[in-house]
Scaffold this motif. Structure first.
Motif, mmCIF file in Angstrom:
data_model
loop_
_atom_site.group_PDB
_atom_site.id
_atom_site.type_symbol
_atom_site.label_atom_id
_atom_site.label_comp_id
_atom_site.label_asym_id
_atom_site.label_seq_id
_atom_site.Cartn_x
_atom_site.Cartn_y
_atom_site.Cartn_z
ATOM 1 N N UNK A 68 0.852 -1.178 0.000
ATOM 2 C CA UNK A 68 0.000 0.000 0.000
ATOM 3 C C UNK A 68 0.897 1.240 0.000
ATOM 4 N N UNK A 69 0.651 2.145 -0.941
ATOM 5 C CA UNK A 69 1.488 3.331 -1.119
ATOM 6 C C UNK A 69 0.636 4.587 -1.212
ATOM 7 N N UNK A 70 1.271 5.731 -0.951
ATOM 8 C CA UNK A 70 0.669 7.027 -1.264
ATOM 9 C C UNK A 70 1.733 7.856 -1.960
ATOM 10 N N UNK A 71 1.388 8.375 -3.127
ATOM 11 C CA UNK A 71 2.279 9.204 -3.915
ATOM 12 C C UNK A 71 1.714 10.609 -3.926
ATOM 13 N N UNK A 72 2.546 11.591 -3.578
ATOM 14 C CA UNK A 72 2.069 12.976 -3.550
ATOM 15 C C UNK A 72 3.261 13.917 -3.707
ATOM 16 N N UNK A 73 2.929 15.176 -3.854
ATOM 17 C CA UNK A 73 3.946 16.208 -3.794
ATOM 18 C C UNK A 73 4.017 16.705 -2.360
ATOM 19 N N UNK A 74 5.098 17.391 -2.010
ATOM 20 C CA UNK A 74 5.241 17.967 -0.673
ATOM 21 C C UNK A 74 4.517 19.307 -0.633
ATOM 22 N N UNK A 75 3.292 19.322 -1.128
ATOM 23 C CA UNK A 75 2.443 20.516 -1.159
ATOM 24 C C UNK A 75 1.185 20.191 -0.357
ATOM 25 N N UNK A 76 0.734 21.119 0.435
ATOM 26 C CA UNK A 76 -0.466 20.915 1.250
ATOM 27 C C UNK A 76 -1.633 21.728 0.696
ATOM 28 N N UNK A 77 -2.809 21.111 0.678
ATOM 29 C CA UNK A 77 -4.030 21.817 0.309
ATOM 30 C C UNK A 77 -4.325 22.842 1.399
ATOM 31 N N UNK A 78 -4.559 24.106 1.051
ATOM 32 C CA UNK A 78 -4.773 25.125 2.079
ATOM 33 C C UNK A 78 -6.037 24.899 2.910
ATOM 34 N N UNK A 81 -5.200 20.811 4.559
ATOM 35 C CA UNK A 81 -3.885 20.560 5.118
ATOM 36 C C UNK A 81 -3.289 19.228 4.692
ATOM 37 N N UNK A 82 -3.953 18.540 3.786
ATOM 38 C CA UNK A 82 -3.502 17.240 3.300
ATOM 39 C C UNK A 82 -2.707 17.405 2.003
ATOM 40 N N UNK A 104 -7.444 11.572 -4.046
ATOM 41 C CA UNK A 104 -7.473 12.781 -3.245
ATOM 42 C C UNK A 104 -7.958 12.409 -1.857
ATOM 43 N N UNK A 105 -7.345 12.958 -0.839
ATOM 44 C CA UNK A 105 -7.723 12.636 0.527
ATOM 45 C C UNK A 105 -9.195 12.999 0.728
ATOM 46 N N UNK A 106 -9.957 12.046 1.240
ATOM 47 C CA UNK A 106 -11.381 12.279 1.467
ATOM 48 C C UNK A 106 -12.216 12.096 0.215
ATOM 49 N N UNK A 107 -11.622 11.744 -0.903
ATOM 50 C CA UNK A 107 -12.371 11.583 -2.147
ATOM 51 C C UNK A 107 -12.247 10.138 -2.636
ATOM 52 N N UNK A 108 -12.706 9.230 -1.851
ATOM 53 C CA UNK A 108 -12.727 7.841 -2.284
ATOM 54 C C UNK A 108 -13.794 7.697 -3.362
ATOM 55 N N UNK A 109 -13.813 6.574 -4.028
ATOM 56 C CA UNK A 109 -14.745 6.426 -5.151
ATOM 57 C C UNK A 109 -16.187 6.610 -4.706
#
Length: 162
Positions: A68-78, A81-82, A104-109
């Motif tokens: 299980x992985x999570x790929x993201x940039x080191x940028x936070x949604x204002x 905060x995710x 997207x965090x909180x945006x599951x299918x």
């Protein structure tokens, strides 16, 4: 003219589900070539190429046949905060496939297409997510990210949120 028409009917067609499985296999090849995540321990890893957009790869859990992985940039949604953009991935070691489970965090299918969507809509949604993943991985490789730029972040195993 009729011989041409009969020849085209013999060409096998790829279903959308078959297309999705091929996309999972292609994403596996790209991700393994880029970061070799099947060999990483649980923890957080950062890839920096000096462009100001550091890539964060979280190895959340390792199971016998999946990672299980999570790929993201080191940028936070204002607002939340995710990390944004963010893709949650499941690497199937035995089947050699990588699936983006949500992007997207909180945006599951379920949040995007509802609790009881028709199967065709689920496949279409997964096609979009995994096409995005393939293009993102390709872009990261073109920018110079890879195994050589990936470094572990010390003591980050306690901050990983699945």
């Amino acid at each position: 003219m009729s011989s041409i028409a009969s020849r085209t009917t013999r060409i096998p067609r790829l279903s959308r589900f078959g297309w999705l499985m091929a996309l999972y296999a292609e994403n596996h090849v790209r991700l393994v070539r880029l970061f070799e995540p099947q060999h990483l321990a649980v923890g957080r890893y950062v890839s920096s190429v000096g462009d100001g957009l550091d890539v964060v790869l979280d190895v959340v859990e390792i199971h016998a046949y999946t990672v299980e992985l999570r790929l993201s940039y080191a940028i936070r949604d204002p607002l939340t905060g995710q990390p944004d953009p963010s893709a949650h991935l499941r690497l199937y070691r035995d089947a050699k496939q990588v699936e983006a489970t949500h992007c997207y965090v909180g945006r599951r299918w379920q949040d995007v297409i509802g609790m009881y969507p028709p199967p065709a809509e689920v496949v279409c949604h997964r096609l979009r997510m995994n096409t995005f993943l393939g293009k993102w991985i390709q872009y990261l490789a073109e920018q110079g990210h890879g195994v050589a730029t990936l470094v572990p972040v010390p003591d980050a195993t306690t901050t990983i949120a699945a």
